[in-house]
Structures are given as C-alpha cells and as structure tokens.
Design a protein around this motif. Structure first.
Motif, mmCIF file in Angstrom:
data_model
loop_
_atom_site.group_PDB
_atom_site.id
_atom_site.type_symbol
_atom_site.label_atom_id
_atom_site.label_comp_id
_atom_site.label_asym_id
_atom_site.label_seq_id
_atom_site.Cartn_x
_atom_site.Cartn_y
_atom_site.Cartn_z
ATOM 1 N N GLN A 107 0.710 -1.255 0.043
ATOM 2 C CA GLN A 107 -0.154 0.035 0.268
ATOM 3 C C GLN A 107 0.798 1.354 0.144
ATOM 4 O O GLN A 107 1.821 1.189 0.965
ATOM 5 N N VAL A 108 0.378 2.078 -0.909
ATOM 6 C CA VAL A 108 1.150 3.535 -0.796
ATOM 7 C C VAL A 108 0.102 4.652 -0.568
ATOM 8 O O VAL A 108 -0.855 4.710 -1.276
ATOM 9 N N LEU A 109 0.529 5.369 0.551
ATOM 10 C CA LEU A 109 -0.457 6.618 1.029
ATOM 11 C C LEU A 109 0.481 7.891 0.905
ATOM 12 O O LEU A 109 1.472 7.909 0.893
ATOM 13 N N PRO A 110 -0.361 8.989 0.477
ATOM 14 C CA PRO A 110 -0.001 10.200 0.177
ATOM 15 C C PRO A 110 0.279 10.844 1.726
ATOM 16 O O PRO A 110 -0.425 10.669 2.740
ATOM 17 N N LEU A 111 1.383 11.586 1.787
ATOM 18 C CA LEU A 111 1.653 12.218 3.101
ATOM 19 C C LEU A 111 1.734 13.668 3.237
ATOM 20 O O LEU A 111 1.281 14.312 4.190
ATOM 21 N N GLY A 112 2.119 14.268 2.126
ATOM 22 C CA GLY A 112 1.914 15.703 1.985
ATOM 23 C C GLY A 112 2.797 16.113 0.718
ATOM 24 O O GLY A 112 3.305 15.497 0.046
ATOM 25 N N GLN A 113 2.901 17.452 0.515
ATOM 26 C CA GLN A 113 3.484 18.176 -0.594
ATOM 27 C C GLN A 113 3.926 19.447 -0.085
ATOM 28 O O GLN A 113 3.233 20.055 0.942
#
Length: 190
Positions: A107-113
C-alpha cells in the motif's frame, strides 16, 4: 497593507536542460510600481517515498545511498525522483522506489506536498509512505545512477538527522510528514 501578487509583464524562455528549463520573468512591484527581473527554474514535479518494511519485527526504512553531484557527497535518503509527463505522483513514487531499491509495497499513501524552493522553482514535491514493502527484484538504474540500498531502523531516523547523517532537505521533510501521519495529523489539518 497586505502582500499582493506582482503582475507578470513578460516571460521569456532562456535555456533547456535534460531535467529542467530556465526562464526570465519581468514583474512589477505593486508597492513601488518598479519593474524587476526574476529567473525561474521550471522543473517537473518531484516525489519521494518512505518505504517501510520489518526485519525481525523491527520497523525499518528502505533507504538509499548515492553520490550527489550538487554537493559532491554521498547522501543517505529515501527513494525519489521526477514525475514523468502524464504520470500521477503516487505512481511515480512507486516506480522510483522499485527502480532504485528493488522493493514494492502492499500500500502507498500520500503524506503531503511542499514547494521545494518557491523563490526559484515552480514545482511541487509530493511525499508518500509505502507500507509492508518487500523485495521483488533487482534495482533498475538509469545510466547515471549508482545506488546502494540500506535498511535503517525507523527509530534511528531522528538521531541520524540530528547527527547530520541525513541532510537531504526533502528526505527530512518526508520524515516530518511521516511523523505527523503517525500522530494522526492529516495534510488537511496542517
């Protein structure tokens, strides 16, 4: 008086390189009315990804060491790179992780930008966490990469940053986002 946007009077492309372009913008100060010249580095968006795995139930980060030509040093960092044209950042993060480490994630999840340096660059850097990573093959380098995979205990990351062993600002930023994610703070709450 609040800060206002500076109107762009002209924009001229300057040079094109393999991974970025430069341009010159002419803008007018809304405060003084004077015109000024600014130089902008146009770059594709960037990604970095924090791959997490476990060794004997110890949470580990799949990190990479590589020589960086900008500072002339070997750095310890997370996988990352450019988002290709037409590619989604999350896909680019998974691709870069696979190419640079040989690992894939369940699983790959967004953390921020973030904006890496809005004074000069026009791009965004997206950070992701890759969960339950496992080795699926060999590294796939491009012609100019020479990368060593290193498994680092997640608990050691703060000390490595403090000691100056991890110095890449976007890697440090990704670990900050990871810490916030672990605390349950989402990017919408930041």
């Amino acid at each position: 008086m609040s800060v206002q946007e500076w109107p762009c009077l002209a924009s001229e492309p300057l040079h094109e390189y393999r991974v970025f372009r430069t341009r010159q913008d002419r803008r007018r100060s809304p405060r003084t009315g004077r015109e000024h010249t600014f130089f902008v580095i146009e770059s594709p968006d960037w990604v970095n990804i924090v791959p997490l795995t476990a060794v004997d139930n110890t949470p580990m980060v799949v990190m990479i060491e590589q020589f960086r030509h900008g500072n002339g040093e070997i750095t310890l960092e997370v996988p990352g790179g450019l988002v290709d044209e037409g590619e989604e950042p999350i896909g680019a993060g998974s691709r870069e992780m696979r190419e640079e480490t040989g690992y894939a994630a369940e699983q790959v999840l967004p953390l921020g930008q973030v904006s890496p340096n809005p004074a000069l660059f026009n791009n965004t850097c997206y950070s992701f966490v890759a969960l339950n990573c496992h080795k699926v093959g060999e590294q796939q380098f491009d012609g100019s990469e020479d990368i060593q995979v290193r498994l680092v205990p997640l608990a050691d990351i703060p000390a490595l940053i403090q000691q100056g062993k991890i110095t890449h600002s976007l890697t440090i930023n990704a670990f900050y986002f990871l810490e916030m994610w672990q605390k349950g703070v989402t990017s919408a709450e930041r």
